[in-house]
Design a protein around this motif. Structure first.
Motif, PDB file in Angstrom:
ATOM      1  N   VAL A   1       3.907   1.340  -1.483  1.00 24.86           N
ATOM      2  CA  VAL A   1       4.861   1.349  -2.578  1.00 24.86           C
ATOM      3  C   VAL A   1       4.026   1.909  -3.813  1.00 24.86           C
ATOM      4  O   VAL A   1       2.954   1.577  -4.266  1.00 24.86           O
ATOM      5  N   PHE A   2       4.797   3.021  -4.281  1.00 26.18           N
ATOM      6  CA  PHE A   2       3.929   3.569  -5.716  1.00 26.18           C
ATOM      7  C   PHE A   2       4.893   3.526  -6.724  1.00 26.18           C
ATOM      8  O   PHE A   2       5.929   3.107  -6.776  1.00 26.18           O
ATOM      9  N   ASN A   3       4.103   3.777  -7.714  1.00 25.93           N
ATOM     10  CA  ASN A   3       4.715   3.708  -9.028  1.00 25.93           C
ATOM     11  C   ASN A   3       5.939   4.703  -8.910  1.00 25.93           C
ATOM     12  O   ASN A   3       5.892   5.914  -8.468  1.00 25.93           O
TER      13      ASN A   3
ATOM     14  N   ALA B   1       0.754  -1.236  -0.031  1.00 26.95           N
ATOM     15  CA  ALA B   1      -0.027  -0.072  -0.207  1.00 26.95           C
ATOM     16  C   ALA B   1       0.891   1.136   0.100  1.00 26.95           C
ATOM     17  O   ALA B   1       0.452   2.466  -0.421  1.00 26.95           O
TER      18      ALA B   1
ATOM     19  N   GLU C   1       6.472   4.538 -14.179  1.00 30.33           N
ATOM     20  CA  GLU C   1       5.728   3.199 -14.185  1.00 30.33           C
ATOM     21  C   GLU C   1       4.408   3.307 -14.400  1.00 30.33           C
ATOM     22  O   GLU C   1       3.721   4.381 -13.817  1.00 30.33           O
ATOM     23  N   ALA C   2       3.667   2.225 -14.661  1.00 37.09           N
ATOM     24  CA  ALA C   2       2.157   2.253 -14.702  1.00 37.09           C
ATOM     25  C   ALA C   2       1.503   1.143 -13.850  1.00 37.09           C
ATOM     26  O   ALA C   2       0.432   0.859 -13.884  1.00 37.09           O
ATOM     27  N   GLY C   3       2.427   0.191 -13.259  1.00 37.86           N
ATOM     28  CA  GLY C   3       1.742  -0.877 -12.479  1.00 37.86           C
ATOM     29  C   GLY C   3       0.947  -0.768 -11.344  1.00 37.86           C
ATOM     30  O   GLY C   3      -0.266  -1.469 -11.420  1.00 37.86           O
ATOM     31  N   HIS C   4       1.144   0.142 -10.358  1.00 32.40           N
ATOM     32  CA  HIS C   4       0.393   0.220  -9.234  1.00 32.40           C
ATOM     33  C   HIS C   4      -0.647   1.102  -9.445  1.00 32.40           C
ATOM     34  O   HIS C   4      -0.687   2.122 -10.078  1.00 32.40           O
ATOM     35  N   SER C   5      -1.540   0.882  -8.687  1.00 34.02           N
ATOM     36  CA  SER C   5      -2.901   2.031  -8.498  1.00 34.02           C
ATOM     37  C   SER C   5      -3.394   1.424  -7.230  1.00 34.02           C
ATOM     38  O   SER C   5      -3.609   0.595  -6.661  1.00 34.02           O
ATOM     39  N   ASP C   6      -3.924   2.762  -6.589  1.00 39.14           N
ATOM     40  CA  ASP C   6      -4.647   2.573  -5.610  1.00 39.14           C
ATOM     41  C   ASP C   6      -6.105   3.398  -5.440  1.00 39.14           C
ATOM     42  O   ASP C   6      -6.460   4.230  -4.655  1.00 39.14           O
ATOM     43  N   ALA C   7      -6.540   3.052  -6.571  1.00 40.80           N
ATOM     44  CA  ALA C   7      -7.750   3.919  -7.181  1.00 40.80           C
ATOM     45  C   ALA C   7      -8.966   3.495  -5.941  1.00 40.80           C
ATOM     46  O   ALA C   7      -9.052   2.324  -5.837  1.00 40.80           O
ATOM     47  N   GLY C   8      -9.652   4.443  -5.425  1.00 39.52           N
ATOM     48  CA  GLY C   8     -10.797   4.089  -4.419  1.00 39.52           C
ATOM     49  C   GLY C   8     -11.984   4.310  -5.319  1.00 39.52           C
ATOM     50  O   GLY C   8     -12.151   4.453  -6.358  1.00 39.52           O
TER      51      GLY C   8
END
Lengths: 949, 94
Positions: free
Chosen positions: B81-83, B79, B87-94
């Motif tokens: 660790v950000f892009n 949670a 990078e495009a892999g992580h997202s924490d879209a709510g």
């Protein structure tokens, strides 16, 4: 484009690996095996007359108009029910067929009003078209015989009429209600000549029947029998524009059909990839708010909130706002300023608002409504899967064998997808519902959940752990999947945790109140029933353990191997139309667009260079923290675009206190909403019909929003934000949202391949769209998780601090209903109020009896936070000890009683668990009476005698 | 029921700590510190640093002690660790 009806191939498309070649009217045609002759003819450019056939319904074969001749076959079979065969030779036009078709049409027309010139469907009527197509010139039977021409019209539905005198009983409406919508509200009553379409029971009309007003029947009707009142009032559309609905996260595509500058109707677009030609009562009909008399179209200012509003020019309003913002910034620093982006606005508008706050205001105090809905999804799915996004597209449900719905009410909250889900359930997929309330999906026509687990509100984590316990201890885990895709050591830690006897359904029954045997059976079904898909909503996230519940859901998908292919996955059903997009666009205070943390110097440098500003390296405040800081005098100015936090956020009194403490509240909205009671500057907003841009739906599908009329206020929302930015000396000069989208693509790796031109060409794209996924990604994690291994996370059940007791013995949970949307700002200003004119409190009969309450009584709902009054609905939908209400009306404001408790990881409010007492009442609470007075005062406009609302 | 800001911050810190508790004390302290470091506004951090930390649970207290000393905690969950920039892999879209 000019107006023309959507192409209708007559019968549904067929998917098949095998192709079949036949000859139709001398032309060779190749189509998938299983295709009907009618569709094959249509796909190859031909047109066989038809009336009862339409391509979103199964073939029916009743009208006998689509007859064809097939070499070697006897008679004249109906082309709509005849599948193609290799080498088949078909003739669609012969003297014999012409004669037969003419005979059929004569019968129809002999019992149909001959009022074409004055009929509202003139030139847009399939019956009229087909009469012309078959060359009908006279009717030998005359028109004097028995007929249905005197049948009265049913005007009861606010949006469409039912005129049985024009009905040809083709059953398309009945079948649309059954097959597409799944409500089964319509039937053909009687037989033979006496056959007629009937809504509900004998004494029902459309309004009193089970009809949910989705419009599928109206769309299916080939005559003027079922037709929108607006068409009668305004006339036939002249042009249409394809755009995206601005209601829920399904993101339906519609054709806005126009006559001049007037919107005549919204018709679901058959090629829409999210809705596949279907709609709900909101998107289809509830757009009248766009021209409602409450709409504010002039900017307004006032020095203090006890003064009346003063209408001013845009220049004066923007200069006034900029001066106030500059003064506050100079005196208290950039971190005293912030804003809230709107999940109802476009990606481009949201991007600009966060850009203004970060680059113009100079702080990272930006947040969005995802804070109060799906922020735990972000935390939970990112922790477990490496990225947070719905793993599937909506089409995936067609491949599901077991559907687990937890904390969601798809038939009300996401009705078009709910209908898709019901189609699959009617085909035989099994259903598990986890919800304190017996939602409609639990038992509806031809659908019955295999298991409904009516848990105690606040115990999601305990129940999901009990389900996991059964799967692991009974040896149902998908070990091959776990070894290949997940971290094995972490799995073993997790498996040990859930296997502990204290997590068995029998032990946890005391917490969840769900019978252990039901839990065991549901767990076995999910683990062994084939493709298992999980759909969830705010009943998962809006808890003190919302993030833990999302992780527990992800654990469940991984332990059963239900990730990475069609028919499975973890699917958050998002609330507002563009909540996914708002998050993608950097609306959270800790990250820039593309989910890059604000503390990352390299990322900041990209934006700083592009924007020509210096960015704060520290995370900003979340909405709730902004309000706390405002009360403390640390936060003094806010720009709110398209959100009504006073009504939507918890603990209304605290929200009001925070807003009241601020020196500059700028509300940018369509209406003087509840938040505007505390505003100093009102910037009128534009509707989705008045702007270009993009929305991103729950499938990560980026779809175009197209302007169909000029903004009533003179500017689209992105232009207003740009004007405010320029008043702050930022010198922005975008001329079209496509330029903003180019900037987004330039700065956001997951949008790298997105452009307006490409969306115009391809209709939609599902991010990521980049080098690795040049055409986007409908299903995620196909060959492995996007980032590394799947991580099992131990989720310990931690009870909420909100406790029942002698003073507050009941648990309140809140939700939505079909006809209203969010705080109701839009839907309350439409005829949808006829279905829901007030928020009601649902209570179990035993709890009502204990309090001497009966259906319809006024009740006082009290919590530790506040109290309100509303009328009672006695129902066994809710369990004893649980009460339920909606939050669509400011007159009740359910959030006066909800608390400050929130999700541990994201501060998403715990709307779903509030300890309350319910007692008889004989009138509004003091707070309600005071609020009415405040609202009347706050909405005064100089020069107007009456308040705006 | 809304308390003062510092009461809210204490509750937030304790709640985070309580949900990480299952990781064991040492890891939970690190995870709590990491979480607060990545998601809290600097004013919130300063307020809780200046508060009486004895009012906090042991895990929360240890986490705040660590942050107040200027320790930059390592990432404990994905949670936080950000892009990276491209990078495009992580997202924490709510």
């Amino acid at each position: 484009m000019g107006y023309e009806r959507q192409k209708d191939f007559g019968t549904p498309a067929v998917r098949s690996e095998s192709q079949v070649t036949l000859t139709i009217d001398g032309r060779a045609v190749t189509v998938p095996e299983g295709t009907t002759v009618m569709r094959a003819a249509s796909e190859s450019g031909g047109s066989i007359p038809k009336l009862c056939a339409t391509d979103n319904l199964k073939q029916f074969g009743s009208c006998r108009l689509c007859l064809v001749e097939i070499e070697g076959a006897r008679g004249t079979p109906a082309s709509c029910t005849t599948p193609v065969a290799e080498g088949m030779v078909v003739k669609t036009q012969t003297p014999r067929l012409e004669k037969l078709r003419k005979g059929v049409m004569e019968l129809y027309i002999s019992d149909h009003p001959l009022d074409c010139l004055t009929c509202s469907a003139n030139n847009d009527c399939e019956l009229q078209d087909q009469a012309a197509a078959v060359g009908l010139r006279d009717v030998r039977y005359g028109y004097e015989g028995a007929n249905h021409l005197a049948e009265p019209t049913d005007h009861s539905n606010p949006y469409f009429d039912f005129d049985p005198s024009k009905c040809i009983v083709c059953s398309r409406c009945v079948r649309a209600c059954d097959e597409v919508q799944g409500t089964f509200a319509l039937t053909v009553d009687g037989r033979g000549f006496a056959s007629e379409i009937s809504a509900g029971q004998t004494l029902d009309n459309f309004m009193s029947s089970e009809c949910v007003s989705c419009g599928a029947c109206v769309q299916a009707c080939p005559t003027a029998t079922l037709q929108e009142k607006k068409v009668k009032e305004v006339g036939k559309p002249e042009r249409s524009v394809v755009t995206t609905c601005a209601y829920c996260g399904v993101g339906c595509t519609f054709r806005a059909e126009m006559r001049g500058e007037q919107l005549v109707r919204m018709v679901p677009y058959k090629d829409g990839k999210a809705n596949r030609g279907h709609s709900c009562v909101k998107g289809r009909f509830a757009w009248g708010y766009a021209n409602h008399q409450d709409r504010i179209t002039s900017p307004m200012i006032r020095d203090s909130i006890d003064q009346p509003w003063r209408e001013v020019s845009w220049d004066e309003a923007l200069t006034y706002a900029a001066d106030r913002l500059k003064t506050i910034k100079a005196k208290h620093g950039a971190r005293a300023l912030g804003g809230i982006t709107s999940s109802r606005c476009t990606n481009e508008e949201t991007f600009l608002v966060q850009k203004l706050i970060r680059g113009g205001f100079g702080s990272n105090n930006v947040d969005t409504c995802a804070r109060v809905c799906h922020s735990p999804t972000g935390y939970g799915l990112k922790t477990t899967f490496g990225t947070s996004a719905g793993t599937q597209d909506f089409d995936s449900v067609e491949h599901s064998d077991v559907i687990l719905v937890i904390g969601a009410n798809p038939t009300d909250g996401h009705p078009v997808f709910g209908s898709r889900m019901k189609q699959r359930l009617r085909q035989g997929a099994k259903l598990i519902v986890i919800d304190p309330r017996r939602i409609d999906l639990v038992k509806s026509p031809h659908i019955e959940a295999a298991h409904h687990l009516p848990l105690q509100p606040g115990t999601n984590v305990a129940l999901l752990t009990a389900i996991a316990h059964v799967i692991v201890t009974e040896g149902l885990a998908h070990e091959d999947f776990i070894r290949e895709r997940c971290d094995w050591d972490e799995y073993q830690d997790w498996a040990r945790f859930v296997s502990d006897e204290k997590h068995s359904p029998e032990v946890l029954e005391g917490v969840t109140r769900v019978p252990a045997q039901s839990v065991r059976e549901a767990a076995r079904l999910f683990a062994t029933g084939g493709n298992g898909a999980i759909y969830y909503g705010l009943g998962v996230t809006e808890h003190s353990q919302g993030s833990s519940t999302v992780m527990a859901i992800a654990n469940l998908a991984m332990v059963t191997g239900n990730i990475g292919r069609d028919g499975v996955g973890v699917n958050p059903l998002r609330g507002q139309n563009n909540v996914q997009g708002a998050c993608d666009m950097g609306s959270f205070p800790h990250e820039l667009p593309g989910y890059r943390h604000i503390s990352d110097a390299e990322t900041r440098a990209l934006f700083e260079q592009d924007w020509g500003v210096t960015l704060d390296a520290e995370p900003g405040l979340r909405i709730n923290n902004m309000l706390d800081a405002a009360v403390d005098g640390e936060f003094r100015a806010i720009y709110i675009q398209g959100e009504d936090i006073l009504q939507s956020d918890p603990n209304t009194k605290h929200v009001a206190a925070g807003l009241e403490a601020m020196e500059c509240v700028i509300v940018h909205d369509l209406f003087l909403n509840e938040t505007a009671n505390y505003a100093h500057i009102f910037l009128p907003g534009s509707t989705f019909l008045e702007k270009d841009g993009t929305f991103t739906n729950a499938e990560r599908r980026i779809q175009p929003v197209r302007k169909v009329m000029e903004p009533a206020n003179g500017m689209s929302d992105w232009e207003v934000t740009q004007a405010l930015a320029n008043a702050l000396d930022l010198n922005w000069n975008y001329t079209h949202p496509s330029e903003i989208l180019d900037e987004i693509a330039r700065l956001t790796p997951s949008f790298a391949g997105v452009s307006w031109e490409r969306l115009e060409r391809e209709d939609s794209l599902q991010w990521p769209v980049n080098e690795q996924y040049p055409d986007g990604a409908p299903v995620m994690h196909v060959d492995g998780f996007v980032r590394g291994k799947g991580k099992f996370v131990v989720t310990e059940y931690v009870p909420t601090d909100e406790k029942t007791g002698p003073r507050f013995p009941l648990l309140l949970t809140t939700g939505r209903i079909l006809s209203q949307y969010n705080v109701g700002a839009q839907t309350r200003r439409t005829e949808n109020v006829q279905w829901h004119e007030e928020d009601l409190l649902e209570m179990h009969p035993s709890d009502a009896d204990n309090r001497g309450l009966k259906d319809g009584d006024w009740t006082k709902l009290t919590s530790r936070t506040g109290e309100t009054t509303l009328r009672l609905k006695v129902t066994d939908r809710v369990a004893p000890g649980v009460v339920y209400t909606t939050f669509h009306h400011p007159a009740t404001q359910a959030n006066v009683v909800t608390t400050d408790f929130s999700d541990w990881a994201t501060n998403c409010p715990e709307y779903k668990v509030t300890a309350v007492q319910v007692m008889p009442s004989n009138g509004p609470s003091d707070w309600q009476e005071g609020y009415v007075d405040l609202t009347e005062r706050a909405r005064r406009i100089e020069g107007e005698m009456e308040p705006a609302e | 029921m809304s308390g003062s800001t510092i009461e809210t911050l204490r509750r937030m810190a304790d709640q985070i700590a309580r949900n990480f508790e299952v990781m064991g004390h040492t890891d939970a302290v690190e995870a709590t510190a990491d979480h607060i470091n990545m998601f809290w506004d600097p004013r919130m951090k300063q307020q809780i640093f200046a508060d009486d930390r004895d009012a906090l649970s042991p895990i929360a207290r240890a986490a705040i002690d660590e942050l107040a000393e200027g320790v930059e905690p390592a990432h404990q969950t994905r949670a936080t660790v950000f892009n990276s920039a491209h990078e495009a892999g992580h997202s924490d879209a709510g």
